[in-house]
Design an enzyme around this catalytic site. Structure first.
Site, PDB file in Angstrom:
ATOM      1  N   GLY A  46      -0.355  39.336  16.725  1.00 15.73           N
ATOM      2  CA  GLY A  46       0.977  38.838  17.026  1.00 15.73           C
ATOM      3  C   GLY A  46       1.953  39.291  15.961  1.00 15.73           C
ATOM      4  O   GLY A  46       1.536  39.680  14.858  1.00 15.73           O
ATOM      5  N   GLN A  51       9.394  38.641  10.721  1.00 18.95           N
ATOM      6  CA  GLN A  51       8.494  39.324   9.780  1.00 18.95           C
ATOM      7  C   GLN A  51       8.950  40.745   9.442  1.00 18.95           C
ATOM      8  O   GLN A  51       8.517  41.310   8.452  1.00 18.95           O
ATOM      9  CB  GLN A  51       7.068  39.372  10.337  1.00 18.95           C
ATOM     10  CG  GLN A  51       6.416  37.989  10.418  1.00 18.95           C
ATOM     11  CD  GLN A  51       5.051  38.065  11.051  1.00 18.95           C
ATOM     12  OE1 GLN A  51       4.923  38.042  12.269  1.00 18.95           O
ATOM     13  NE2 GLN A  51       4.010  38.170  10.248  1.00 18.95           N
ATOM     14  N   CYS A  91      -2.241  35.771   8.526  1.00 23.72           N
ATOM     15  CA  CYS A  91      -0.869  36.179   8.823  1.00 23.72           C
ATOM     16  C   CYS A  91      -0.585  37.501   8.123  1.00 23.72           C
ATOM     17  O   CYS A  91      -0.907  37.661   6.943  1.00 23.72           O
ATOM     18  CB  CYS A  91       0.114  35.107   8.344  1.00 23.72           C
ATOM     19  SG  CYS A  91       1.838  35.525   8.671  1.00 23.72           S
ATOM     20  N   LEU A  92       0.031  38.422   8.836  1.00 21.10           N
ATOM     21  CA  LEU A  92       0.361  39.726   8.263  1.00 21.10           C
ATOM     22  C   LEU A  92       1.345  39.591   7.096  1.00 21.10           C
ATOM     23  O   LEU A  92       1.421  40.480   6.256  1.00 21.10           O
ATOM     24  CB  LEU A  92       0.948  40.643   9.346  1.00 21.10           C
ATOM     25  CG  LEU A  92      -0.032  41.003  10.474  1.00 21.10           C
ATOM     26  CD1 LEU A  92       0.697  41.736  11.593  1.00 21.10           C
ATOM     27  CD2 LEU A  92      -1.189  41.836   9.952  1.00 21.10           C
ATOM     28  N   HIS A 133       2.049  29.897  16.204  1.00 19.84           N
ATOM     29  CA  HIS A 133       2.196  30.569  14.902  1.00 19.84           C
ATOM     30  C   HIS A 133       3.455  31.442  14.901  1.00 19.84           C
ATOM     31  O   HIS A 133       4.219  31.439  13.926  1.00 19.84           O
ATOM     32  CB  HIS A 133       0.922  31.395  14.670  1.00 19.84           C
ATOM     33  CG  HIS A 133       0.894  32.249  13.440  1.00 19.84           C
ATOM     34  ND1 HIS A 133      -0.018  32.063  12.421  1.00 19.84           N
ATOM     35  CD2 HIS A 133       1.629  33.330  13.079  1.00 19.84           C
ATOM     36  CE1 HIS A 133       0.185  32.981  11.479  1.00 19.84           C
ATOM     37  NE2 HIS A 133       1.175  33.763  11.855  1.00 19.84           N
ATOM     38  N   GLU A 134       3.692  32.161  16.001  1.00 26.04           N
ATOM     39  CA  GLU A 134       4.852  33.073  16.049  1.00 26.04           C
ATOM     40  C   GLU A 134       6.163  32.308  16.163  1.00 26.04           C
ATOM     41  O   GLU A 134       7.171  32.694  15.548  1.00 26.04           O
ATOM     42  CB  GLU A 134       4.717  34.062  17.215  1.00 26.04           C
ATOM     43  CG  GLU A 134       3.445  34.900  17.227  1.00 26.04           C
ATOM     44  CD  GLU A 134       3.127  35.602  15.931  1.00 26.04           C
ATOM     45  OE1 GLU A 134       4.044  35.796  15.114  1.00 26.04           O
ATOM     46  OE2 GLU A 134       1.952  35.944  15.717  1.00 26.04           O
ATOM     47  N   HIS A 137       7.251  31.236  12.854  1.00 25.92           N
ATOM     48  CA  HIS A 137       7.945  32.300  12.103  1.00 25.92           C
ATOM     49  C   HIS A 137       9.437  32.318  12.457  1.00 25.92           C
ATOM     50  O   HIS A 137      10.283  32.474  11.571  1.00 25.92           O
ATOM     51  CB  HIS A 137       7.364  33.674  12.432  1.00 25.92           C
ATOM     52  CG  HIS A 137       6.143  34.064  11.652  1.00 25.92           C
ATOM     53  ND1 HIS A 137       6.118  34.140  10.280  1.00 25.92           N
ATOM     54  CD2 HIS A 137       4.903  34.436  12.062  1.00 25.92           C
ATOM     55  CE1 HIS A 137       4.910  34.540   9.883  1.00 25.92           C
ATOM     56  NE2 HIS A 137       4.147  34.727  10.951  1.00 25.92           N
TER      57      HIS A 137
HETATM   58  O1  GNR Z   1      -3.103  38.886  13.348  1.00 27.88           O
HETATM   59  C1  GNR Z   1      -2.987  37.649  13.316  1.00 27.88           C
HETATM   60  N1  GNR Z   1      -4.075  36.870  13.542  1.00 27.88           N
HETATM   61  C2  GNR Z   1      -4.009  35.495  13.737  1.00 27.88           C
HETATM   62  C3  GNR Z   1      -5.200  34.784  13.694  1.00 27.88           C
HETATM   63  C4  GNR Z   1      -5.200  33.424  13.901  1.00 27.88           C
HETATM   64  C5  GNR Z   1      -4.015  32.761  14.147  1.00 27.88           C
HETATM   65  C6  GNR Z   1      -2.815  33.458  14.170  1.00 27.88           C
HETATM   66  C7  GNR Z   1      -2.818  34.817  13.970  1.00 27.88           C
HETATM   67  S1  GNR Z   1      -1.315  35.704  14.035  1.00 27.88           S
HETATM   68  C8  GNR Z   1      -1.673  37.048  12.986  1.00 27.88           C
HETATM   69  C9  GNR Z   1      -0.532  38.060  13.012  1.00 27.88           C
HETATM   70  C10 GNR Z   1       0.717  37.419  12.438  1.00 27.88           C
HETATM   71  O2  GNR Z   1       0.907  37.240  11.266  1.00 27.88           O
HETATM   72  N2  GNR Z   1       1.616  36.994  13.281  1.00 27.88           N
HETATM   73  O3  GNR Z   1       2.722  36.370  12.851  1.00 27.88           O
HETATM   74 NI    NI Z   2       2.160  35.432  10.976  1.00 26.87          NI
END
Ligand code: GNR
Ligand code: NI
Length: 167
Positions: A46, A51, A91-92, A133-134, A137
């Site tokens: 995601g 980001q 998270c990236l 999660h997104e 952000h």
């Molecule tokens: O790549 C991602 N893996 C992930 C694993 C578990 C819960 C959420 C994520 S999102 C993350 C990519 C990211 O940072 N998206 O904002």
């Molecule tokens: Ni993230």
């Protein structure tokens, strides 16, 4: 298409609240395509526009793991939440950190596609977790915000040190 640079915690730009998209034009399509390319390159499942320092409510996701199911959500809004799920998240923007977070297990959401069509969908499991999660952000929130203050301060120090060493 182009790769965009991903911001790393504790960059204050990750705390900016994104604005709703009101114009559905070719530039929006390019943003969605660049975000998908950047997400696959990372690689991640995601990516939120926040980001890459674009403060508009745009999210891309592909939970298929083989790059076969690109999804995008413009102006996503959670309508209903049910159940609880604990999942190890990464998270990236917080590289190398993996911690368990509790979220709703099933959600429904309203969103728009790149053409501005209004849509609704239901999601569960990994997809539901990723959407939450997104959307966090887009509101300037990171998964580490759910952890204890002690863990948060250790993570911040570790990433600050890594960024100093990386120059
Ligand atoms: O790549 C991602 N893996 C992930 C694993 C578990 C819960 C959420 C994520 S999102 C993350 C990519 C990211 O940072 N998206 O904002
Ligand atoms: Ni993230």
């Amino acid at each position: 298409m182009a790769l965009r640079q991903i911001l790393h915690h504790p960059d204050p730009r990750l705390r900016v609240k994104a604005e709703p998209v009101t114009v559905f034009d070719a530039d929006l399509g390019t943003l969605v395509d660049d975000m998908l390319e950047t997400m696959y390159d990372a690689p991640g499942i995601g990516l939120a526009a926040t980001q890459i320092n674009v403060h508009q409510r745009v999210v891309v996701i592909d939970v298929s793991r083989d790059g076969s199911a690109p999804m995008h959500f413009i102006n996503p809004r959670i309508l209903t939440r049910d159940g609880e799920e604990e999942m190890e998240e990464g998270c990236l923007s917080v590289p190398g950190i993996f911690e368990t977070v509790r979220r709703a297990d099933r959600i429904t959401l309203a969103y728009q596609d790149r053409d501005g069509n209004a849509l609704e969908m239901a999601a569960d499991g990994l997809l539901a977790v990723c959407i939450q999660h997104e959307i966090d952000h887009l509101d300037g929130k990171l998964f580490v915000d759910y952890l204890s203050q002690l863990k948060q301060s250790r993570i911040r120090k570790k990433l600050e040190k890594e960024q100093r060493l990386a120059g």
